[in-house]
Design a protein around this motif. Structure first.
Motif, mmCIF file in Angstrom:
data_model
loop_
_atom_site.group_PDB
_atom_site.id
_atom_site.type_symbol
_atom_site.label_atom_id
_atom_site.label_comp_id
_atom_site.label_asym_id
_atom_site.label_seq_id
_atom_site.Cartn_x
_atom_site.Cartn_y
_atom_site.Cartn_z
ATOM 1 N N VAL A 79 -7.842 11.464 -6.868
ATOM 2 C CA VAL A 79 -7.178 10.204 -5.507
ATOM 3 C C VAL A 79 -6.433 9.811 -6.382
ATOM 4 C CG1 VAL A 79 -8.093 8.825 -4.292
ATOM 5 C CG2 VAL A 79 -9.722 10.911 -4.410
ATOM 6 N N THR A 80 -5.789 9.325 -5.127
ATOM 7 C CA THR A 80 -4.111 9.010 -5.844
ATOM 8 C C THR A 80 -4.554 7.405 -5.887
ATOM 9 O OG1 THR A 80 -3.366 9.160 -4.063
ATOM 10 C CG2 THR A 80 -2.427 10.645 -5.404
ATOM 11 N N LEU A 81 -4.135 6.395 -6.143
ATOM 12 C CA LEU A 81 -4.441 4.980 -6.297
ATOM 13 C C LEU A 81 -3.193 4.740 -5.303
ATOM 14 C CD1 LEU A 81 -4.283 4.237 -10.021
ATOM 15 C CD2 LEU A 81 -6.053 5.472 -8.382
ATOM 16 N N THR A 82 -4.284 3.812 -4.044
ATOM 17 C CA THR A 82 -3.944 3.348 -2.960
ATOM 18 C C THR A 82 -3.132 2.164 -3.417
ATOM 19 O OG1 THR A 82 -6.187 2.123 -2.486
ATOM 20 C CG2 THR A 82 -5.063 4.912 -1.539
ATOM 21 N N PRO A 83 -2.046 1.491 -1.979
ATOM 22 C CA PRO A 83 -0.886 0.402 -1.859
ATOM 23 C C PRO A 83 -1.771 -0.581 -2.327
ATOM 24 C CG PRO A 83 -0.896 1.885 -1.038
ATOM 25 C CD PRO A 83 -1.445 2.525 -1.237
ATOM 26 N N TYR A 84 -1.668 -1.635 -2.893
ATOM 27 C CA TYR A 84 -1.765 -3.064 -2.899
ATOM 28 C C TYR A 84 -1.286 -4.112 -2.391
ATOM 29 C CZ TYR A 84 -1.574 -3.616 -7.873
ATOM 30 O OH TYR A 84 -1.604 -3.698 -8.913
ATOM 31 N N ALA A 85 0.175 -3.850 -2.360
ATOM 32 C CA ALA A 85 0.898 -4.888 -2.125
ATOM 33 C C ALA A 85 0.712 -5.922 -1.325
ATOM 34 C CB ALA A 85 2.637 -5.515 -1.895
ATOM 35 N N GLY A 86 0.565 -7.688 -1.775
ATOM 36 C CA GLY A 86 0.427 -9.070 -1.090
ATOM 37 C C GLY A 86 -1.032 -9.629 -1.564
ATOM 38 N N TYR A 87 -1.544 -8.378 -1.951
ATOM 39 C CA TYR A 87 -2.863 -8.515 -2.934
ATOM 40 C C TYR A 87 -1.900 -9.595 -4.212
ATOM 41 C CZ TYR A 87 -7.015 -9.100 -5.138
ATOM 42 O OH TYR A 87 -8.560 -8.406 -5.325
ATOM 43 N N ALA A 100 -0.900 8.824 0.361
ATOM 44 C CA ALA A 100 0.283 9.310 1.044
ATOM 45 C C ALA A 100 -0.475 8.935 3.056
ATOM 46 C CB ALA A 100 0.301 10.254 0.480
ATOM 47 N N VAL A 101 -1.822 9.230 2.828
ATOM 48 C CA VAL A 101 -2.288 8.595 3.698
ATOM 49 C C VAL A 101 -1.767 7.412 4.633
ATOM 50 C CG1 VAL A 101 -4.593 9.682 5.190
ATOM 51 C CG2 VAL A 101 -3.615 11.228 4.310
ATOM 52 N N VAL A 102 -2.583 6.327 3.783
ATOM 53 C CA VAL A 102 -2.846 5.145 3.972
ATOM 54 C C VAL A 102 -1.626 4.051 3.889
ATOM 55 C CG1 VAL A 102 -5.096 5.034 3.622
ATOM 56 C CG2 VAL A 102 -3.362 4.638 1.780
ATOM 57 N N ARG A 112 -1.269 0.328 5.124
ATOM 58 C CA ARG A 112 -0.791 -0.087 6.259
ATOM 59 C C ARG A 112 -1.242 -1.169 7.149
ATOM 60 N NH1 ARG A 112 -0.924 5.610 9.807
ATOM 61 N NH2 ARG A 112 -2.132 4.679 11.318
ATOM 62 N N PRO A 113 -1.034 -1.720 7.776
ATOM 63 C CA PRO A 113 -1.865 -2.939 8.876
ATOM 64 C C PRO A 113 -2.450 -2.763 9.775
ATOM 65 C CG PRO A 113 0.697 -3.127 8.650
ATOM 66 C CD PRO A 113 0.859 -1.330 8.972
ATOM 67 N N ASP A 114 -3.050 -1.653 10.573
ATOM 68 C CA ASP A 114 -4.019 -1.121 11.494
ATOM 69 C C ASP A 114 -4.971 -0.458 10.305
ATOM 70 O OD1 ASP A 114 -2.149 1.034 10.296
ATOM 71 O OD2 ASP A 114 -2.907 2.304 11.872
ATOM 72 N N TYR A 115 -4.727 -0.542 8.626
ATOM 73 C CA TYR A 115 -5.973 -0.147 8.095
ATOM 74 C C TYR A 115 -6.469 -1.378 6.997
ATOM 75 C CZ TYR A 115 -4.986 4.651 9.323
ATOM 76 O OH TYR A 115 -5.161 6.001 9.503
ATOM 77 N N ASP A 116 -6.090 -1.912 7.231
ATOM 78 C CA ASP A 116 -5.500 -3.388 6.093
ATOM 79 C C ASP A 116 -6.539 -4.333 6.750
ATOM 80 O OD1 ASP A 116 -5.484 -5.293 4.545
ATOM 81 O OD2 ASP A 116 -2.904 -5.518 4.423
ATOM 82 N N PRO A 117 -7.917 -4.625 5.879
ATOM 83 C CA PRO A 117 -9.366 -5.522 6.646
ATOM 84 C C PRO A 117 -8.369 -7.079 6.483
ATOM 85 C CG PRO A 117 -9.756 -4.751 4.602
ATOM 86 C CD PRO A 117 -8.762 -4.348 5.076
ATOM 87 N N LEU A 145 -9.352 7.668 5.135
ATOM 88 C CA LEU A 145 -9.236 8.278 3.470
ATOM 89 C C LEU A 145 -10.597 9.308 3.639
ATOM 90 C CD1 LEU A 145 -10.333 5.119 2.032
ATOM 91 C CD2 LEU A 145 -8.194 6.302 1.977
ATOM 92 N N ALA A 146 -11.655 9.367 4.331
ATOM 93 C CA ALA A 146 -12.498 10.064 4.660
ATOM 94 C C ALA A 146 -11.811 11.734 4.547
ATOM 95 C CB ALA A 146 -13.431 10.192 5.315
ATOM 96 N N ASP A 147 -11.122 11.617 6.049
ATOM 97 C CA ASP A 147 -10.793 12.328 6.762
ATOM 98 C C ASP A 147 -9.320 13.720 5.649
ATOM 99 O OD1 ASP A 147 -11.872 12.119 8.261
ATOM 100 O OD2 ASP A 147 -10.268 11.430 10.149
ATOM 101 N N THR A 148 -8.783 13.117 4.973
ATOM 102 C CA THR A 148 -7.887 13.488 3.714
ATOM 103 C C THR A 148 -8.980 14.627 2.412
ATOM 104 O OG1 THR A 148 -6.721 10.974 3.493
ATOM 105 C CG2 THR A 148 -6.439 12.474 2.127
ATOM 106 N N VAL A 149 -10.047 14.064 2.892
ATOM 107 C CA VAL A 149 -10.644 15.250 1.535
ATOM 108 C C VAL A 149 -10.554 16.758 2.500
ATOM 109 C CG1 VAL A 149 -12.849 15.787 0.839
ATOM 110 C CG2 VAL A 149 -11.624 13.174 0.229
ATOM 111 N N GLU A 150 -10.656 17.467 2.294
ATOM 112 C CA GLU A 150 -10.495 18.639 3.026
ATOM 113 C C GLU A 150 -11.936 19.196 2.215
ATOM 114 O OE1 GLU A 150 -8.509 20.396 5.056
ATOM 115 O OE2 GLU A 150 -7.117 18.238 5.336
ATOM 116 N N PRO A 151 -13.048 19.557 3.039
ATOM 117 C CA PRO A 151 -14.071 20.526 2.703
ATOM 118 C C PRO A 151 -14.180 21.605 1.541
ATOM 119 C CG PRO A 151 -14.497 19.813 4.983
ATOM 120 C CD PRO A 151 -12.341 19.924 4.342
#
Length: 398
Positions: free
Chosen positions: A317-325, A357-359, A369-374, A388-394
């Motif tokens: 899995v690619t490492l997800t963004p964290y700018a602003g942290y 790429a997804v988030v 993405r702001p709508d994914y950020d708690p 994230l879960a939808d990114t994994v192809e069965p």
């Protein structure tokens, strides 16, 4: 004796010479038995003060069902032998809380006896417990510890309310939850649940706080592995969450490093056919920080090699963004981008799930993405977890 994760279905006698390690817990080989599949897991993250004389009623959520169940109890990080006075399992009554479905309470045994002493550094598995366990159901797994057995092996970030009967003697098998008046937000001692039934195998989600569920709604089972389990129900695949908040790929952090705990928390779990690896962001932003992308790739390759030796496919899995942290810097972002480029290039994993790429925010790709950020700019809310879960192809899970 062999390393942890191998099935242990016997009474372990008191053994003061055993020594705990941070790499794996130890068990002994078991006799041949029917095929089992993991339906739930948590990876132990450390220790907490024990609750002598208490019964802890751990609430856990299944991914697949079966006709019998067995429970894994751990003293992996304990410093002295752990005395278990009783372990029980039941279906949780609708509406939540600590009460069991009438008629579902079962007492678990260890080689036919109810009490067992677990040496430090070891896991134990109960005998098979006949119980019809549905998929996507809550179980109550109660552990009674009659004496002070030293620091308790636990999982810190449960995101699940469990319950405690402070005077737990003779309360472990209560269907009525009245005695369980105290609450806890940790999982004590219990680290796995297997079922015997028609499941096709299990998938281990192996990672840090992003996999552990930080940012998602507590008591809702909205971590991305939970959401993946929902998607895989038609394929009868169990999903096991081996995430530890604060965990690192290359070094010990919260819990042993990914490389150290791989066998105990992933490769040895029941019925594993695929491993999904999301580890590394804490190495980049941690202290000391890791800045050599090749070190990440070498570690990933070691994970793949060891998994392949068990016939297990590995999805990177690619490492997800964290700018602003708070720990974000441009130099660390450059490392993340290089690691992701190496993952995407292929040749390391059997398949890739491109979470980044997804988030990422299209307007600012170093951010979520702001709508994914708690709100902390690192973790994911419920919508982000579903993405994230939808990114994994069965199909990539074998």
């Amino acid at each position: 004796m062999v390393k942890a994760g191998r099935v242990l279905v016997l009474l372990i006698v008191l053994f003061f010479g055993a020594t705990a390690t941070t790499a794996t817990a130890r068990t002994t080989p078991a006799p041949a038995s029917p095929v089992w599949t993991g339906t739930w897991e948590t990876a132990p993250s450390g220790t907490i003060a024990a609750l002598p004389g208490a019964a802890v009623r751990n609430v856990v959520h299944t991914s697949v069902g079966g006709t019998a169940v067995r429970i894994r109890v751990s003293n992996r990080f304990g410093s002295v032998p752990l005395t278990l006075g009783a372990v029980t399992v039941a279906l949780r009554r609708a509406g939540g809380g600590p009460a069991a479905v009438a008629g579902s309470m079962r007492v678990a045994t260890f080689s036919g006896v109810e009490a067992v002493t677990v040496p430090p550094g070891w896991d134990v598995l109960t005998d098979a417990v006949p119980l019809a366990v549905p998929a996507a159901a809550d179980l109550l797994v109660t552990v009674f510890t009659p004496a002070d057995s030293g620091p308790a092996t636990y999982h810190r970030t449960a995101l699940q309310t469990s319950y405690v009967a402070t005077r737990g003697e003779r309360r472990a098998a209560d269907e009525d939850g009245t005695a369980y008046s105290a609450k806890t937000h940790y999982w004590y001692y219990v680290t796995g649940v297997d079922v015997r039934g028609p499941a096709a195998g299990s998938v281990v989600a192996f990672g840090d706080s992003l996999t552990d569920g930080n940012g998602s709604t507590a008591d809702a089972n909205h971590r991305w592995p939970d959401r993946l389990a929902e998607r895989l129900q038609g394929r009868r695949l169990g999903v096991l969450n081996a995430g530890i908040a604060g965990n690192r790929l290359l070094r010990d952090g919260v819990g042993p490093s990914a490389l150290s705990r791989l066998d105990a928390d992933a490769l040895s779990r029941a019925g594993v056919r695929a491993l999904i690896v999301l580890e590394g962001i804490n190495d980049i932003k941690g202290t000391p920080e890791a800045s050599d992308p090749d070190a990440f790739v070498d570690a990933y390759r070691e994970i793949v090699t060891r998994a392949h030796a068990h016939g297990i496919r590995v999805v990177g899995v690619t490492l997800t963004p964290y700018a602003g942290y708070s720990a974000f810097t441009a130099a660390r972002e450059a490392v993340r981008q290089k690691v992701n480029a190496l993952i995407r290039a292929g040749g390391v994993f059997d398949a890739v799930a491109d979470f980044d790429a997804v988030v990422r925010d299209p307007a600012s790709p170093e951010r979520i993405r702001p709508d994914y950020d708690p709100g902390d700019h690192l973790h994911f809310n419920d919508a982000g977890m579903r993405a994230l879960a939808d990114t994994v192809e069965p199909a990539v899970l074998g």
